[in-house]
Scaffold this active site. Structure first.
Site, PDB file in Angstrom:
ATOM      1  N   HIS A  16      -4.405  -5.877  -6.339  1.00 17.10           N
ATOM      2  CA  HIS A  16      -2.989  -5.051  -5.603  1.00 17.10           C
ATOM      3  C   HIS A  16      -2.283  -6.294  -5.790  1.00 17.10           C
ATOM      4  O   HIS A  16      -1.228  -6.711  -5.371  1.00 17.10           O
ATOM      5  CB  HIS A  16      -2.704  -4.697  -4.445  1.00 17.10           C
ATOM      6  CG  HIS A  16      -3.616  -3.104  -5.067  1.00 17.10           C
ATOM      7  ND1 HIS A  16      -3.575  -2.001  -5.707  1.00 17.10           N
ATOM      8  CD2 HIS A  16      -5.505  -2.811  -4.774  1.00 17.10           C
ATOM      9  CE1 HIS A  16      -4.799  -1.791  -6.087  1.00 17.10           C
ATOM     10  NE2 HIS A  16      -5.577  -1.881  -5.035  1.00 17.10           N
ATOM     11  N   CYS A  35      -1.862  -6.010 -22.827  1.00 15.02           N
ATOM     12  CA  CYS A  35      -1.788  -5.036 -22.196  1.00 15.02           C
ATOM     13  C   CYS A  35      -1.958  -5.502 -20.399  1.00 15.02           C
ATOM     14  O   CYS A  35      -1.556  -4.665 -19.628  1.00 15.02           O
ATOM     15  CB  CYS A  35      -0.872  -3.669 -21.966  1.00 15.02           C
ATOM     16  SG  CYS A  35      -2.855  -3.047 -22.388  1.00 15.02           S
TER      17      CYS A  35
HETATM   18  C1  PEP Z   1      -6.448  -3.675 -17.753  1.00  6.41           C
HETATM   19  O1  PEP Z   1      -8.003  -3.085 -17.413  1.00  6.41           O
HETATM   20  O2  PEP Z   1      -6.628  -4.779 -18.418  1.00  6.41           O
HETATM   21  C2  PEP Z   1      -5.354  -2.867 -17.918  1.00  6.41           C
HETATM   22  C3  PEP Z   1      -4.354  -2.751 -18.356  1.00  6.41           C
HETATM   23  O3  PEP Z   1      -5.257  -1.769 -16.742  1.00  6.41           O
HETATM   24  P1  PEP Z   1      -5.589  -1.403 -15.456  1.00  6.41           P
HETATM   25  O4  PEP Z   1      -4.872  -3.250 -15.064  1.00  6.41           O
HETATM   26  O5  PEP Z   1      -4.492  -0.879 -15.572  1.00  6.41           O
HETATM   27  O6  PEP Z   1      -7.145  -1.135 -15.271  1.00  6.41           O
END
Ligand code: PEP
Ligand code: MG
Length: 556
Positions: free
Chosen positions: A187, A481
């Site tokens: 976080h 992403c």
């Molecule tokens: C990831 O796992 O890279 C992602 C974009 O999803 P989250 O961070 O929400 O698990």
């Protein structure tokens, strides 16, 4: 000059004095009873005085705060003003308990009552606990828990930060974060990037830095330098005063298009994405709209939340991810059972095994929101592992009237069979946060494993490469992403591996845009080869950064 090394998780440099996050409030001993000669009335008065002090402090802070932080502080101040908690605590004192223990037990009673009421009231339990901690701290003369308040710029040092701490962090005064624990996708790291604050995690030594020490935090190198020189301070300040903007058209130096999109957590994150001139949203984390909800949101409730995001991007792409519940983001209505290994359990798309209607309702809500707004809506499922899951998801989307359905590739199995996954899925979006934790078998929240949990790991980059190759074979776009997209040097590598869009926290868009604009596609391909052939993550990062002098010109 002494320095402490950790893992850099949010680039940039800042100089300020260290302020420590106060220790969490300890639970008073269960047998903390009053002595036979105790003045019960005086003990009861102490509780009333402490509660009034807490209420006053929270109201004063709420007045100075803005946005999310203001709302959190106002809600907590309301709870501190509620006579139920103080009344119950005073009764406990009459029953013989010391003030601290009396407040603790009263908060548990009030919390249970709210939880039984369910819905909105159940979501206030968090506020009760927060008020309890503040009153107990005031009774013991300890500093209030949570992010300390300061009128001067400061570097916040903590063991790690919890999501609840983050809303009240004011980036106008907090200029950098340094933590003993936490990994690149903790976080702390995600918050730091969202706020554009340099951050170093997994640096245990920061806990022992004396409060008030002047430090230079280098969030790219992962170094906290104690007592920097006047010259270094001047250099940091000169770079910080420059302001970069993005022209809304991501591209390399030779004009190859790379869409630069924003990651959005809930409707409130939209403003930052619009302000950054993002080309759209590459990841809308819908579960963030419903964190803490004890019951599944209704279709209408969802339509309202989704429309708020879609409305901000008329004519632009918004990739809506279906609920990614579980592990670090549990939703009580989708993850009721406790699992031994929640990151490997029934999370993400897998929750539809148990709660198929929640998924279908969500797809119906997304379709309704899409029909009512002008954004180009794509939809994708988290935690897809097999081609069959991908095909099933795409079929469900078609039934709901959603044409452009894709998958997140964040499970190594999906990357390894990307050719088959992309037969039905119209696009893939690489979730490098989870892809890294599963490839390296290292919990993304564990600071001790931060060196493993690094998207620069060549093994992770090979899976990115495989997925991109499958995208070319199937003529499907592949983007990233995960947080990797927000690292300007790694962004060049990802483009060189074949990704055509990068989605990140809005604050990082101008930096990534500028570094890409200074780098040709051929250079990106060369950097990708350097990284993938390196023996480890550190070597990959060092080799690539050495080839990108633009990074130091920009103070990255
Ligand atoms: C990831 O796992 O890279 C992602 C974009 O999803 P989250 O961070 O929400 O698990
Ligand atoms: Mg993920």
């Amino acid at each position: 000059m002494p320095e402490i090394t950790g893992v850099g998780v949010s680039p940039g440099r800042a100089v300020a004095r260290v302020v420590h996050m106060p220790e969490p409030v300890a639970e008073p001993a269960p047998d903390a009873r009053l002595g036979p000669d105790a003045d019960v009335a005086a003990e009861q008065d102490r509780i009333a005085t402490a509660a009034a002090q807490v209420k006053g402090d929270l109201e004063a802070r709420a007045q100075r705060a803005q946005g999310d932080g203001k709302a959190v502080l106002e809600a907590t101040a309301l709870m501190a003003a509620d006579p139920t908690l103080v009344g119950a605590a005073q009764e406990n004192v009459a029953g013989g308990l010391g003030a601290g223990r009396a407040v603790w037990d009263a908060a548990a009673e009030v919390g249970e009552m709210l939880a039984r009421l369910g819905g909105y009231m159940a979501e206030r339990v968090r506020d009760v606990d927060d008020v309890r901690d503040r009153i107990v701290a005031a009774l013991s003369g300890l500093p209030a828990p949570g992010v300390p308040e300061s009128t001067e710029p400061y570097v916040l040092a903590a063991v790690d930060l919890a999501p609840a701490d983050t809303a009240t962090l004011d980036p106008a005064t907090c200029v950098a974060l340094v933590t003993a624990e936490g990994g690149p996708t903790s976080h702390t790291a995600i918050l730091a990037r969202a706020l554009g604050l340099p951050a170093v995690v997994a640096a245990p030594g920061v806990i022992d830095i004396p409060a008030g020490t002047l430090v230079l935090v280098d969030g790219a190198a992962g170094v906290v330098q104690l007592d920097p020189t006047a010259e270094q301070i001047e250099q940091v300040r000169a770079v910080a005063s420059r302001h970069r903007t993005f022209d809304g058209h991501g591209r390399t130096a030779d004009g190859r298009r790379v869409q630069l999109l924003a990651n959005v957590g809930d409707p409130k994150g939209v403003a930052a994405a619009v302000e950054a001139n993002a080309e759209g949203v590459g990841l809308f984390r819908t579960e963030f709209c419903f964190l803490g909800h004890t019951e599944a949101p209704t279709i209408d409730e969802q339509v309202t939340a989704y429309r708020a995001v879609l409305a901000a991007f008329p004519g632009k792409k918004v990739v809506v991810r279906t609920l990614d519940a579980g592990a670090d983001k549990p939703l009580p209505f989708l993850n009721p059972a406790t699992e031994a290994n929640p990151a490997l359990g029934v999370r993400g798309l897998r929750t539809s095994i148990r709660f198929g209607t929640v998924l279908d309702d969500q797809l119906a809500a997304i379709a309704q929101a899409a029909a009512a707004e002008q954004a180009t809506v794509w939809v994708m499922a988290p935690m897809v592992a097999t081609a069959r899951e991908a095909a099933d998801f795409v079929a469900r989307c078609e039934t709901a009237g959603l044409e452009t359905a894709g998958v997140m590739v964040e499970v190594p199995g999906a990357a390894l069979s990307a050719t088959h996954v992309l037969e039905s899925a119209r696009f893939a979006s690489l979730g490098t946060n989870d892809l890294t934790q599963y490839t390296m078998a290292a919990d993304r929240l564990l600071g001790e494993l931060a060196q493993l949990n690094d998207p620069w790991q060549p093994a992770v980059l090979r899976l990115v490469q495989l997925t991109c190759a499958a995208g070319v074979e199937r003529d499907r776009p592949v983007g990233v992403c995960g947080e990797a997209a927000a690292d300007p040097a790694l962004a060049c590598v990802l483009v060189g591996l074949g990704v055509s869009s990068l989605s990140m926290t809005p604050r990082s868009i101008p930096d990534v845009a500028e570094v890409l604009l200074a780098t040709t596609y051929d250079e990106c391909v060369r950097l990708a080869a350097l990284a993938i052939d390196a023996p480890g993550a550190d070597e990959a990062r060092t080799a690539v950064r050495a080839e990108l002098p633009v990074l130091s010109d920009l103070g990255l």
